[in-house]
Design a protein around this motif. Sequence first.
Motif, PDB file in Angstrom:
ATOM      1  N   MET A   1       0.785  -1.170   0.018  1.00 26.69           N
ATOM      2  CA  MET A   1      -0.014  -0.095   0.013  1.00 26.69           C
ATOM      3  C   MET A   1       0.738   1.324  -0.004  1.00 26.69           C
ATOM      4  O   MET A   1       0.556   2.309  -0.657  1.00 26.69           O
ATOM      5  CB  MET A   1      -1.015   0.135   1.091  1.00 26.69           C
ATOM      6  N   SER A   2       1.794   1.177   0.819  1.00 19.32           N
ATOM      7  CA  SER A   2       2.680   2.398   0.944  1.00 19.32           C
ATOM      8  C   SER A   2       3.518   2.790  -0.547  1.00 19.32           C
ATOM      9  O   SER A   2       3.708   3.884  -0.901  1.00 19.32           O
ATOM     10  CB  SER A   2       3.905   2.155   1.850  1.00 19.32           C
ATOM     11  N   TYR A   3       3.507   1.683  -1.054  1.00 19.28           N
ATOM     12  CA  TYR A   3       4.145   1.900  -2.599  1.00 19.28           C
ATOM     13  C   TYR A   3       3.237   2.663  -3.568  1.00 19.28           C
ATOM     14  O   TYR A   3       3.872   3.758  -4.136  1.00 19.28           O
ATOM     15  CB  TYR A   3       4.579   0.595  -3.145  1.00 19.28           C
ATOM     16  N   VAL A   4       2.036   2.206  -3.694  1.00 19.97           N
ATOM     17  CA  VAL A   4       1.093   2.880  -4.354  1.00 19.97           C
ATOM     18  C   VAL A   4       0.805   4.392  -4.124  1.00 19.97           C
ATOM     19  O   VAL A   4       0.757   5.349  -4.761  1.00 19.97           O
ATOM     20  CB  VAL A   4      -0.234   2.259  -4.548  1.00 19.97           C
ATOM     21  N   ILE A   5       0.980   4.555  -2.667  1.00 17.00           N
ATOM     22  CA  ILE A   5       0.546   5.723  -2.052  1.00 17.00           C
ATOM     23  C   ILE A   5       1.818   6.828  -2.428  1.00 17.00           C
ATOM     24  O   ILE A   5       1.799   7.862  -2.718  1.00 17.00           O
ATOM     25  CB  ILE A   5       0.281   5.903  -0.482  1.00 17.00           C
ATOM     26  N   ASP A   6       3.068   6.273  -2.245  1.00 17.97           N
ATOM     27  CA  ASP A   6       4.099   6.994  -2.540  1.00 17.97           C
ATOM     28  C   ASP A   6       4.367   7.572  -3.850  1.00 17.97           C
ATOM     29  O   ASP A   6       4.766   8.750  -4.309  1.00 17.97           O
ATOM     30  CB  ASP A   6       5.373   6.253  -2.007  1.00 17.97           C
ATOM     31  N   VAL A   7       3.881   6.607  -4.703  1.00 17.58           N
ATOM     32  CA  VAL A   7       3.773   6.856  -6.345  1.00 17.58           C
ATOM     33  C   VAL A   7       2.742   8.094  -6.316  1.00 17.58           C
ATOM     34  O   VAL A   7       3.036   9.178  -7.242  1.00 17.58           O
ATOM     35  CB  VAL A   7       3.435   5.789  -7.286  1.00 17.58           C
ATOM     36  N   TYR A   8       1.691   7.945  -5.907  1.00 20.67           N
ATOM     37  CA  TYR A   8       0.782   8.919  -5.908  1.00 20.67           C
ATOM     38  C   TYR A   8       1.013  10.456  -5.506  1.00 20.67           C
ATOM     39  O   TYR A   8       0.854  11.519  -5.951  1.00 20.67           O
ATOM     40  CB  TYR A   8      -0.605   8.733  -5.178  1.00 20.67           C
ATOM     41  N   ARG A   9       1.686  10.368  -4.218  1.00 17.98           N
ATOM     42  CA  ARG A   9       2.290  11.720  -3.890  1.00 17.98           C
ATOM     43  C   ARG A   9       3.499  12.084  -4.376  1.00 17.98           C
ATOM     44  O   ARG A   9       4.006  13.227  -3.963  1.00 17.98           O
ATOM     45  CB  ARG A   9       2.550  11.326  -2.148  1.00 17.98           C
ATOM     46  N   LYS A  10       3.981  11.337  -5.184  1.00 21.18           N
ATOM     47  CA  LYS A  10       5.315  11.678  -6.206  1.00 21.18           C
ATOM     48  C   LYS A  10       6.652  11.515  -5.011  1.00 21.18           C
ATOM     49  O   LYS A  10       7.691  12.300  -5.140  1.00 21.18           O
ATOM     50  CB  LYS A  10       5.426  13.049  -6.524  1.00 21.18           C
ATOM     51  N   ASP A  11       6.378  10.653  -3.879  1.00 25.50           N
ATOM     52  CA  ASP A  11       7.524  10.447  -3.050  1.00 25.50           C
ATOM     53  C   ASP A  11       8.503   9.297  -3.635  1.00 25.50           C
ATOM     54  O   ASP A  11       9.590   9.210  -2.914  1.00 25.50           O
ATOM     55  CB  ASP A  11       6.944  10.110  -1.642  1.00 25.50           C
ATOM     56  N   GLY A  12       7.944   8.778  -4.816  1.00 28.24           N
ATOM     57  CA  GLY A  12       8.923   7.686  -5.362  1.00 28.24           C
ATOM     58  C   GLY A  12       8.252   7.448  -6.837  1.00 28.24           C
ATOM     59  O   GLY A  12       7.231   7.653  -6.960  1.00 28.24           O
ATOM     60  N   LYS A  13       9.102   7.087  -7.544  1.00 30.44           N
ATOM     61  CA  LYS A  13       8.885   6.824  -8.824  1.00 30.44           C
ATOM     62  C   LYS A  13       8.176   5.355  -9.176  1.00 30.44           C
ATOM     63  O   LYS A  13       8.308   4.458  -8.425  1.00 30.44           O
ATOM     64  CB  LYS A  13      10.312   6.794  -9.691  1.00 30.44           C
ATOM     65  N   VAL A  14       7.183   5.623 -10.218  1.00 31.12           N
ATOM     66  CA  VAL A  14       6.659   4.375 -10.502  1.00 31.12           C
ATOM     67  C   VAL A  14       7.410   3.192 -10.717  1.00 31.12           C
ATOM     68  O   VAL A  14       8.604   3.543 -11.537  1.00 31.12           O
ATOM     69  CB  VAL A  14       5.564   4.599 -11.491  1.00 31.12           C
ATOM     70  N   GLN A  15       7.202   1.971 -10.431  1.00 29.25           N
ATOM     71  CA  GLN A  15       8.085   0.917 -10.632  1.00 29.25           C
ATOM     72  C   GLN A  15       7.497   0.134 -11.863  1.00 29.25           C
ATOM     73  O   GLN A  15       6.502  -0.577 -11.622  1.00 29.25           O
ATOM     74  CB  GLN A  15       8.180  -0.116  -9.551  1.00 29.25           C
ATOM     75  N   LYS A  16       8.112   0.439 -13.130  1.00 29.33           N
ATOM     76  CA  LYS A  16       7.580  -0.188 -14.170  1.00 29.33           C
ATOM     77  C   LYS A  16       8.115  -1.812 -14.465  1.00 29.33           C
ATOM     78  O   LYS A  16       7.537  -2.464 -14.961  1.00 29.33           O
ATOM     79  CB  LYS A  16       7.917   0.393 -15.447  1.00 29.33           C
ATOM     80  N   ASN A  17       9.135  -2.180 -13.789  1.00 28.21           N
ATOM     81  CA  ASN A  17       9.514  -3.527 -13.784  1.00 28.21           C
ATOM     82  C   ASN A  17       8.988  -4.295 -12.639  1.00 28.21           C
ATOM     83  O   ASN A  17       9.259  -4.084 -11.497  1.00 28.21           O
ATOM     84  CB  ASN A  17      11.298  -3.583 -13.653  1.00 28.21           C
ATOM     85  N   PRO A  18       7.960  -5.236 -13.104  1.00 28.44           N
ATOM     86  CA  PRO A  18       7.281  -6.217 -12.106  1.00 28.44           C
ATOM     87  C   PRO A  18       8.104  -6.626 -10.940  1.00 28.44           C
ATOM     88  O   PRO A  18       7.998  -6.991  -9.970  1.00 28.44           O
ATOM     89  CB  PRO A  18       6.177  -6.872 -12.966  1.00 28.44           C
ATOM     90  N   LEU A  19       9.321  -7.144 -11.698  1.00 30.42           N
ATOM     91  CA  LEU A  19      10.197  -7.997 -10.959  1.00 30.42           C
ATOM     92  C   LEU A  19      10.956  -7.030  -9.726  1.00 30.42           C
ATOM     93  O   LEU A  19      11.031  -7.772  -8.538  1.00 30.42           O
ATOM     94  CB  LEU A  19      11.401  -8.710 -11.682  1.00 30.42           C
ATOM     95  N   ASN A  20      11.223  -5.919 -10.201  1.00 31.75           N
ATOM     96  CA  ASN A  20      11.624  -4.797  -9.115  1.00 31.75           C
ATOM     97  C   ASN A  20      10.817  -4.845  -7.849  1.00 31.75           C
ATOM     98  O   ASN A  20      11.081  -4.671  -6.547  1.00 31.75           O
ATOM     99  CB  ASN A  20      12.268  -3.674  -9.591  1.00 31.75           C
ATOM    100  N   LEU A  21       9.312  -4.571  -8.365  1.00 35.44           N
ATOM    101  CA  LEU A  21       8.426  -4.349  -7.406  1.00 35.44           C
ATOM    102  C   LEU A  21       8.300  -5.573  -6.579  1.00 35.44           C
ATOM    103  O   LEU A  21       8.097  -5.681  -5.263  1.00 35.44           O
ATOM    104  CB  LEU A  21       7.179  -3.849  -7.778  1.00 35.44           C
ATOM    105  N   ALA A  22       8.184  -6.855  -7.246  1.00 36.74           N
ATOM    106  CA  ALA A  22       7.880  -8.025  -6.424  1.00 36.74           C
ATOM    107  C   ALA A  22       9.234  -8.235  -5.425  1.00 36.74           C
ATOM    108  O   ALA A  22       8.975  -8.742  -4.308  1.00 36.74           O
ATOM    109  CB  ALA A  22       8.107  -9.202  -7.332  1.00 36.74           C
ATOM    110  N   LEU A  23      10.454  -7.605  -5.770  1.00 32.72           N
ATOM    111  CA  LEU A  23      11.571  -7.703  -4.984  1.00 32.72           C
ATOM    112  C   LEU A  23      11.376  -6.918  -3.745  1.00 32.72           C
ATOM    113  O   LEU A  23      11.561  -7.416  -2.419  1.00 32.72           O
ATOM    114  CB  LEU A  23      12.986  -7.348  -5.390  1.00 32.72           C
ATOM    115  N   TYR A  24      10.816  -5.599  -3.880  1.00 37.64           N
ATOM    116  CA  TYR A  24      10.678  -4.786  -2.725  1.00 37.64           C
ATOM    117  C   TYR A  24       9.565  -5.310  -1.702  1.00 37.64           C
ATOM    118  O   TYR A  24       9.903  -5.137  -0.524  1.00 37.64           O
ATOM    119  CB  TYR A  24      10.056  -3.238  -3.439  1.00 37.64           C
ATOM    120  N   ILE A  25       8.659  -5.851  -2.180  1.00 39.86           N
ATOM    121  CA  ILE A  25       7.618  -6.507  -1.355  1.00 39.86           C
ATOM    122  C   ILE A  25       7.941  -7.525  -0.706  1.00 39.86           C
ATOM    123  O   ILE A  25       7.767  -7.959   0.624  1.00 39.86           O
ATOM    124  CB  ILE A  25       6.231  -6.633  -2.132  1.00 39.86           C
ATOM    125  N   SER A  26       8.743  -8.700  -1.296  1.00 40.90           N
ATOM    126  CA  SER A  26       9.004  -9.946  -0.966  1.00 40.90           C
ATOM    127  C   SER A  26      10.522 -10.100  -0.157  1.00 40.90           C
ATOM    128  O   SER A  26      10.645 -11.034   0.331  1.00 40.90           O
ATOM    129  CB  SER A  26       8.825 -11.057  -2.226  1.00 40.90           C
TER     130      SER A  26
END
Length: 475
Positions: free
Chosen positions: A130-155
């Motif tokens: 949830m914090s990932y999507v909210i941070d993208v919305y707030r421009k506190d972080g760039k959207v992660q277009k590589n799904p494997l990188n996002l999977a690494l962050y969460i897992s």
Amino acid sequence: MVFSSSVFLFLFLPVVFVLYFISPRKFKNTVLLGASLFFYAWGEPKFVLLMLVSILINYIFGLIVDLNRENKSKAKMIIGLMVVSNLLLLGFFKYANFLVDNINYLFNISISIPDIPLPIGISFFTFQAMSYVIDVYRKDGKVQKNPLNLALYISLFPQLIAGPIVRYQTVADQITKRISNFERISYGVKRFIIGLGKKVLIANNCGYVADQIFNMQPSEMSAGVAWIGIIAYTLQIYFDFSGYSDMAIGLGKILGFDFLENFNFPYFSRSISEFWRRWHISLGSWFRDYVYIPLGGNRAGRFNTYRNLFIVWLATGIWHGASWTFIAWGLYYGVFIMLEKAFLGKVLKQLPKFIQHIYTLLIVIIGWVFFRSETFSYAFSYIQVMFAFNGKGLWDSQAVFYTSQHGIILLIGIIGSMPVLKAIAQWINAKSIESKAVYIVGKQFSMNVYVLGVFFLSLVYLISSTFNPFIYFRF
């Protein structure tokens, strides 16, 4: 798989480190992702699919909210759908049985559903997603277009099961670019060993005492036994959870990630508000930044401030588990924080510091009774015994037995929960600047001997003891 197991220490971790450090940079994330999924699948493979579904849902929400961020109303609607989706997923696995049981009780009906097992660490990885999507919305972080990188962050396995809850903005850049050098690896190893010692040497032994006493009926206890039991649990939960956080931070540092601190000697606090700035810092800051402040914080008058605090502490209790005792525990702290904001905080500041410490410890210890107890009746009975209202007296042979057998480890735990060693280390650091002898003997030699001693004793204990899982795994 847990950090304090021989399989993790002597098989999983060495294999992962070898594969990680020999791999070219472009394959390091793949190695970590594979290791993290294997780590999570060790206990119950089918729940890996649930985590992958969570990752996919939030990956899609991140892309959509990034595309529609300039349209405020649409972006807010997407964020709302994201929050509902995540909470429904979390709610189904964590609270469905609890909800049905309470509906059956209230309406005297008998709805029947299968027992739904709780996926380990679901509260932690859901909040991170949830914090990932909210941070993208707030421009506190760039959207992660590589799904494997996002999977690494969460897992990512160091903090996957029991935190700390890592914000996306904290490690967004490190997912694709991070540094591993001798200094960071050395610090990470030492930090991991200190956490292992906290868990294995102190938390497990205190947990043994707490389990023995909390398995007794309050009517069988003297006040002394009740206090020994809750002090043991107070130490167990601190060293268990802060030990895990230390190990997670240490592993992260070895791999090139900088996780924020999760504990700062909370039992040294002088108010309940300060306690929650020092205890489970990642959860408290998550609720502050993603719930309390968006609700208006303290900016919209006294009534709304207390309403927002009520919502946050109700949510904190619910987050910890599907039980009325957890909900009551969360609201219990909310009440004291409201009182401190209203007038109690000003009164406390006028009192001697040791009185402030006693007040805080007393409130926290009583709170842990509710947290540890299965039912309200047991909790209230236990508290009555603590204050000698059950007629069993202040001290008895059982209290003598527990203090004689386990008093040393409880004393070590009490000292370790205070910033005594930190103060000594700071003094040595200051003196080592002036004296080369102090630097070599006091800072380098003594620290390394201390860490090696903790590691050796931890291994001896692991070999000779039975398994004791981390408390926060069930959240």
